[in-house]
Design a protein around this motif. Sequence first.
Motif, mmCIF file in Angstrom:
data_model
loop_
_atom_site.group_PDB
_atom_site.id
_atom_site.type_symbol
_atom_site.label_atom_id
_atom_site.label_comp_id
_atom_site.label_asym_id
_atom_site.label_seq_id
_atom_site.Cartn_x
_atom_site.Cartn_y
_atom_site.Cartn_z
ATOM 1 N N ALA A 92 9.958 10.098 -0.688
ATOM 2 C CA ALA A 92 10.703 9.634 -1.732
ATOM 3 C C ALA A 92 12.241 9.670 -1.437
ATOM 4 C CB ALA A 92 10.324 9.953 -2.955
ATOM 5 N N GLU A 93 13.129 8.828 -1.412
ATOM 6 C CA GLU A 93 14.522 8.892 -1.739
ATOM 7 C C GLU A 93 14.787 9.603 -2.612
ATOM 8 O OE1 GLU A 93 18.519 6.593 -1.405
ATOM 9 O OE2 GLU A 93 16.718 5.370 -1.102
ATOM 10 N N ARG A 152 1.018 -1.203 -0.102
ATOM 11 C CA ARG A 152 0.071 0.025 -0.170
ATOM 12 C C ARG A 152 0.866 1.233 -0.045
ATOM 13 N NH1 ARG A 152 -4.954 1.804 0.279
ATOM 14 N NH2 ARG A 152 -5.539 3.326 1.939
ATOM 15 N N ASN A 153 2.049 1.131 0.717
ATOM 16 C CA ASN A 153 2.908 2.190 0.787
ATOM 17 C C ASN A 153 4.374 1.864 0.128
ATOM 18 O OD1 ASN A 153 1.233 4.379 1.939
ATOM 19 N ND2 ASN A 153 1.284 2.894 3.618
ATOM 20 N N PRO A 154 4.611 1.698 -1.078
ATOM 21 C CA PRO A 154 5.799 1.125 -1.621
ATOM 22 C C PRO A 154 6.901 2.213 -1.570
ATOM 23 C CG PRO A 154 4.400 1.997 -3.273
ATOM 24 C CD PRO A 154 3.562 2.112 -2.047
ATOM 25 N N GLU A 155 8.128 1.700 -1.365
ATOM 26 C CA GLU A 155 9.398 2.393 -1.373
ATOM 27 C C GLU A 155 9.581 3.285 -2.566
ATOM 28 O OE1 GLU A 155 14.262 2.021 -0.610
ATOM 29 O OE2 GLU A 155 12.961 0.193 -0.996
ATOM 30 N N LEU A 156 9.821 4.447 -2.457
ATOM 31 C CA LEU A 156 9.837 5.459 -3.436
ATOM 32 C C LEU A 156 11.405 6.040 -3.558
ATOM 33 C CD1 LEU A 156 6.558 7.437 -3.204
ATOM 34 C CD2 LEU A 156 6.953 5.409 -4.783
ATOM 35 N N LYS A 157 11.632 6.035 -4.875
ATOM 36 C CA LYS A 157 13.053 6.806 -5.104
ATOM 37 C C LYS A 157 13.003 7.515 -6.278
ATOM 38 C CE LYS A 157 15.733 2.899 -3.445
ATOM 39 N NZ LYS A 157 16.807 1.929 -3.632
ATOM 40 N N LEU A 158 13.359 8.794 -6.280
ATOM 41 C CA LEU A 158 13.270 9.706 -7.408
ATOM 42 C C LEU A 158 14.644 10.031 -8.011
ATOM 43 C CD1 LEU A 158 11.876 11.650 -9.461
ATOM 44 C CD2 LEU A 158 11.836 13.322 -7.680
ATOM 45 N N TRP A 159 15.261 9.864 -8.923
ATOM 46 C CA TRP A 159 16.592 10.073 -9.612
ATOM 47 C C TRP A 159 16.318 11.500 -10.272
ATOM 48 C CZ3 TRP A 159 15.403 5.272 -8.917
ATOM 49 C CH2 TRP A 159 16.230 4.546 -8.292
ATOM 50 N N PHE A 160 17.037 12.690 -9.855
ATOM 51 C CA PHE A 160 16.736 13.968 -10.421
ATOM 52 C C PHE A 160 18.247 14.576 -10.715
ATOM 53 C CE2 PHE A 160 18.300 14.722 -6.279
ATOM 54 C CZ PHE A 160 18.952 15.757 -6.128
ATOM 55 N N VAL A 207 6.072 9.055 -15.149
ATOM 56 C CA VAL A 207 6.239 9.420 -13.643
ATOM 57 C C VAL A 207 5.239 9.956 -13.120
ATOM 58 C CG1 VAL A 207 7.737 10.566 -12.197
ATOM 59 C CG2 VAL A 207 8.625 9.130 -14.000
ATOM 60 N N LEU A 208 4.609 11.171 -13.541
ATOM 61 C CA LEU A 208 3.471 11.854 -12.885
ATOM 62 C C LEU A 208 2.191 11.068 -12.628
ATOM 63 C CD1 LEU A 208 4.060 15.543 -14.371
ATOM 64 C CD2 LEU A 208 4.745 14.803 -12.079
ATOM 65 N N THR A 209 1.928 10.178 -13.757
ATOM 66 C CA THR A 209 0.697 9.466 -13.374
ATOM 67 C C THR A 209 0.851 8.470 -12.390
ATOM 68 O OG1 THR A 209 0.145 9.661 -15.793
ATOM 69 C CG2 THR A 209 -0.932 7.609 -14.825
ATOM 70 N N GLY A 210 2.136 7.816 -12.164
ATOM 71 C CA GLY A 210 2.515 7.003 -11.089
ATOM 72 C C GLY A 210 2.320 7.615 -9.841
ATOM 73 N N PRO A 267 13.398 12.553 -15.404
ATOM 74 C CA PRO A 267 13.301 11.744 -14.302
ATOM 75 C C PRO A 267 13.129 10.325 -14.198
ATOM 76 C CG PRO A 267 10.932 12.646 -14.614
ATOM 77 C CD PRO A 267 11.905 13.025 -15.711
ATOM 78 N N VAL A 268 13.566 9.725 -13.090
ATOM 79 C CA VAL A 268 13.510 8.216 -13.111
ATOM 80 C C VAL A 268 12.705 8.035 -11.679
ATOM 81 C CG1 VAL A 268 14.613 6.071 -12.828
ATOM 82 C CG2 VAL A 268 15.213 7.745 -14.601
ATOM 83 N N LEU A 269 11.685 7.283 -11.675
ATOM 84 C CA LEU A 269 10.820 6.960 -10.472
ATOM 85 C C LEU A 269 11.086 5.521 -10.164
ATOM 86 C CD1 LEU A 269 9.266 8.081 -8.207
ATOM 87 C CD2 LEU A 269 7.097 7.625 -9.527
ATOM 88 N N ALA A 270 11.297 4.973 -9.041
ATOM 89 C CA ALA A 270 11.138 3.801 -8.813
ATOM 90 C C ALA A 270 10.184 3.569 -7.716
ATOM 91 C CB ALA A 270 12.402 3.334 -8.080
ATOM 92 N N ILE A 271 8.946 2.682 -8.032
ATOM 93 C CA ILE A 271 8.024 2.516 -6.846
ATOM 94 C C ILE A 271 8.166 0.978 -6.673
ATOM 95 C CG2 ILE A 271 5.369 2.394 -6.869
ATOM 96 C CD1 ILE A 271 5.300 4.238 -8.949
ATOM 97 N N GLY A 272 8.763 0.702 -5.612
ATOM 98 C CA GLY A 272 9.110 -0.639 -5.417
ATOM 99 C C GLY A 272 10.127 -1.034 -6.229
ATOM 100 N N ASP A 273 10.105 -2.182 -6.808
ATOM 101 C CA ASP A 273 10.943 -2.753 -7.901
ATOM 102 C C ASP A 273 10.741 -2.270 -9.125
ATOM 103 O OD1 ASP A 273 12.430 -4.251 -5.681
ATOM 104 O OD2 ASP A 273 11.070 -5.993 -6.274
ATOM 105 N N ASP A 274 9.532 -1.463 -9.382
ATOM 106 C CA ASP A 274 9.187 -0.910 -10.960
ATOM 107 C C ASP A 274 9.940 0.424 -11.143
ATOM 108 O OD1 ASP A 274 7.351 -3.006 -11.589
ATOM 109 O OD2 ASP A 274 5.886 -2.311 -10.202
ATOM 110 N N ILE A 275 10.708 0.412 -12.377
ATOM 111 C CA ILE A 275 11.020 1.582 -12.789
ATOM 112 C C ILE A 275 10.367 2.410 -13.924
ATOM 113 C CG2 ILE A 275 13.258 2.672 -13.718
ATOM 114 C CD1 ILE A 275 13.774 1.298 -11.170
ATOM 115 N N ILE A 276 10.243 3.722 -13.588
ATOM 116 C CA ILE A 276 9.309 4.329 -14.683
ATOM 117 C C ILE A 276 10.220 5.596 -14.980
ATOM 118 C CG2 ILE A 276 7.024 5.593 -14.659
ATOM 119 C CD1 ILE A 276 6.093 3.970 -12.466
#
Length: 121
Positions: free
Chosen positions: A33-34, A5-13, A70-73, A55-64
Motif C-alpha cells: 500500500a502507498e 483482483r489487486n486494487p490500489e491500496l493507500k493507507l493514511w497514517f 479497515v482491518l476487515t477490508g 486510519p483511512v484506507l483506500a481500496i481502489g476508489d472506496d474510502i474506508i
Amino acid sequence: MASARNPELKLWFSPRACSFVPHVALCEAGLKAELILAEVGAKEFKSLNPKGRVPVLAIGDDIITEMSAVLTGISSLAPEAHLSWTKLIGDYSRIRVAELFVYHCPCAIIRERLENREIHK
C-alpha cells in the motif's frame, strides 16, 4: 498495476497512532500500500474522513474509515493470511479477535485526549 483482483491500496497514517495496526495487518497479509502521512487538521484530509481521524484506507476508489472496518477490508483482500475472525474455529476465538480489532481505536482516542490536555498552565 492495480486491478479488480489487486486494487490500489493507500493507507493514511499518523505516527504513534492506532494507524500502526492496519500497517502491520497489510504487512502480515503481504499487501503493498502507498503510505501517506495524514495531516489530520488539513482540509484535504477532512474531505477523505470528515471525522478527522486515522486510519483511512483506500481500496481502489472506496474510502474506508474506522479501525474494525479497515482491518476487515484488509483481511478480505488476503483471506489466505487468516487475519479475519470469521475464519477462526469456535465462537470464543472469533470473539477474542474481534475484541482486539475493536480495542485499538478507542484506546488511541483516549490516549490522544490525555496527551493533548494542558495539565500545567
